[in-house]
Scaffold this active site. Structure first.
Site, PDB file in Angstrom:
ATOM      1  N   LYS A 119      52.972   2.533   5.974  1.00 41.15           N
ATOM      2  CA  LYS A 119      53.622   3.780   6.381  1.00 41.15           C
ATOM      3  C   LYS A 119      55.123   3.753   6.141  1.00 41.15           C
ATOM      4  CE  LYS A 119      49.735   5.269   8.281  1.00 41.15           C
ATOM      5  NZ  LYS A 119      48.919   6.386   7.757  1.00 41.15           N
ATOM      6  N   PHE A 128      52.127   4.287  16.308  1.00 43.98           N
ATOM      7  CA  PHE A 128      51.167   3.617  17.182  1.00 43.98           C
ATOM      8  C   PHE A 128      49.919   3.287  16.372  1.00 43.98           C
ATOM      9  CE2 PHE A 128      53.969   4.748  20.435  1.00 43.98           C
ATOM     10  CZ  PHE A 128      53.536   4.286  21.674  1.00 43.98           C
ATOM     11  N   LYS A 142      49.531  -1.559   8.586  1.00 46.23           N
ATOM     12  CA  LYS A 142      49.843  -0.134   8.746  1.00 46.23           C
ATOM     13  C   LYS A 142      51.348   0.091   8.730  1.00 46.23           C
ATOM     14  CE  LYS A 142      49.119   3.815  11.835  1.00 46.23           C
ATOM     15  NZ  LYS A 142      48.386   4.351  13.012  1.00 46.23           N
ATOM     16  N   ILE A 188      51.413  12.296   8.808  1.00 46.93           N
ATOM     17  CA  ILE A 188      52.696  12.714   9.383  1.00 46.93           C
ATOM     18  C   ILE A 188      53.646  11.536   9.511  1.00 46.93           C
ATOM     19  CG2 ILE A 188      53.786  13.886  11.328  1.00 46.93           C
ATOM     20  CD1 ILE A 188      51.026  15.142  11.934  1.00 46.93           C
ATOM     21  N   ASN A 228      38.906  12.812  18.972  1.00 49.53           N
ATOM     22  CA  ASN A 228      38.797  11.416  19.381  1.00 49.53           C
ATOM     23  C   ASN A 228      38.998  11.343  20.891  1.00 49.53           C
ATOM     24  OD1 ASN A 228      41.751  11.052  19.912  1.00 49.53           O
ATOM     25  ND2 ASN A 228      41.868  11.445  17.714  1.00 49.53           N
ATOM     26  N   LYS A 284      29.406  30.332  13.911  1.00 50.45           N
ATOM     27  CA  LYS A 284      28.742  29.159  14.444  1.00 50.45           C
ATOM     28  C   LYS A 284      27.590  28.741  13.532  1.00 50.45           C
ATOM     29  CE  LYS A 284      26.144  27.476  18.442  1.00 50.45           C
ATOM     30  NZ  LYS A 284      25.571  27.810  19.757  1.00 50.45           N
TER      31      LYS A 284
END
Length: 398
Positions: free
Chosen positions: A341, A323, A337, A305, A208, A286
């Site tokens: 969590k 975050f 969230k 996690i 990302n 590859k």
């Protein structure tokens, strides 16, 4: 910051011992008093004369020195310092510390001390990654030993990987943070940062756009308040902060393993942008274009996690902060969230392309907790980090 501070420096054996000479110089530049202890193996790499000249002090070498031991010198040495630093800390020294052995001056000092201890590991990559060394490391961390490094890079033996001793200025920054009198002194805090890279084949990966800048700033701000920061970072665009314990990872699974090694901590701040998915069976070769069309990639879910640490039944950190980088319905998604969590706070931000926040120098966040939401104005990522660090200090030191 180090003026008048007394550092007992134990120099282990290894090619990295030459860095201890520069470390002594840097510490004395800042006003520290350095008392050096040189192991027998250390003498193979640096001389007592060079160490003594730079330290401006006698070098202690022998447990059975009659003059020193007439007044139980090893006991005095171990307790008059503000901090005991082992640099380089070899695999052998770490093993002795973990097992409680005391068969030479260095190991006896380390066993006899009630002074805080910091180790700076340096060894061959295979020795560092060996299960025995990692068990010893986990034991030392659980015993409250501060750890700086090791760094990743080329080694004298010709191999490449983690095991290089941290640079002298990195060690000095860690010592300054350890001896600071900030509100987080004595607190151990975990910070994750950066993206993760999930391999598709040896040359391609899923990632990302996270630069790691915000997580790095948070770690730096917490260290400035006196915390011992364990910084678990993916392959970020920005260099890691000085004065923290750095663990470098690539994948989400490696990050989960590193977090497990770092526990227990007083607080855990999960600023990393962990990839939600990985290729279930990454190719060992590859992938090539073929006439049969596009390759089919099967995905598997990565470990969660934040959820795992938030839901710990025993040993859960007193504060767990996640975050949430969102592109739409920021508050609604981030609130959901936090509940899903089970963390204490969520730091939410809008990372849609128009904001310029992802990879930029500024951030605009909303802190969401059980007490409600608190929207902060747009400011630099360093300012966000400093404000968040102050809030964390208030929370875990009450």
């Amino acid at each position: 910051m180090l003026a008048g501070k007394h550092i007992l420096l134990i120099i282990g054996g290894g090619i990295a011992a030459f860095k201890s000479l520069d470390l002594i110089r840097r510490l004395r530049e800042r006003g520290a008093v350095v008392t050096p202890v040189l192991t027998r193996a250390g003498e193979e790499f640096v001389t007592p004369l060079s160490v003594s000249a730079l330290a401006g002090s006698k070098v202690f070498r022998d447990l059975f020195d009659l003059g020193d031991e007439a007044e139980m010198g090893h006991i005095q040495l171990s307790r008059v310092a503000d901090l005991v630093v082992v640099a380089p800390a070899t695999a052998d020294l770490m093993a002795k510390m973990a097992a409680g052995l005391a068969n030479d001056l260095a190991s006896t000092l380390l066993l006899a001390t009630d002074t805080p201890v910091m180790i700076v590991p340096a060894m061959n990559v295979r020795m560092w990654e060996h299960a025995a060394t990692q068990r010893n490391l986990a034991t030392l961390i659980a015993d409250g030993i501060a750890v700086v490094g090791p760094n990743k890079g080329d080694m004298a033996c010709g191999e490449h990987g983690p095991g290089r001793m941290s640079e002298p200025l990195e060690i000095v920054a860690a010592i300054e943070a350890k001896l600071s009198d900030g509100p987080l002194k004595g607190k151990r805090i975990l910070v994750t940062s950066g993206p993760t890279h999930e391999p598709i084949d040896p040359v391609r990966y899923i990632a990302n756009r996270s630069s790691g800048a915000q997580g790095t700033a948070v770690a730096r701000a917490l260290a400035a308040l006196g915390a011992h920061v364990v910084f678990v970072t993916g392959p970020a665009d920005v260099p890691p902060p000085e004065g923290v314990e750095i663990i470098r990872v690539e994948t989400a699974q490696q990050m989960q393993d590193a977090v497990g090694t770092a526990l227990p901590v007083d607080a855990a701040i999960f600023a990393a942008a962990v990839a939600d998915w990985r290729v279930s069976s990454a190719s060992e070769r590859k992938l090539k274009k073929t006439k049969d069309g596009l390759p089919v990639l099967e995905f598997a879910e990565n470990p969660d996690i934040l959820h795992g640490v938030s839901q710990m039944k025993t040993g859960r950190p007193a504060l767990v902060v996640g975050f949430a980088a969102e592109t739409n319905d920021v508050i609604e998604n981030a609130t959901a969230k936090r509940l899903r969590k089970g963390c204490d706070w969520i730091v939410a931000n809008d990372v849609s392309p128009a904001t310029g926040i992802m990879g930029g120098a500024e951030n605009a966040v909303t802190v969401i907790s059980e007490a409600g939401t608190e929207e902060w104005p747009r400011m630099s990522k360093d300012q966000v980090a400093q404000k968040l660090a102050a809030r964390i200090a208030d929370s875990i030191t009450q």
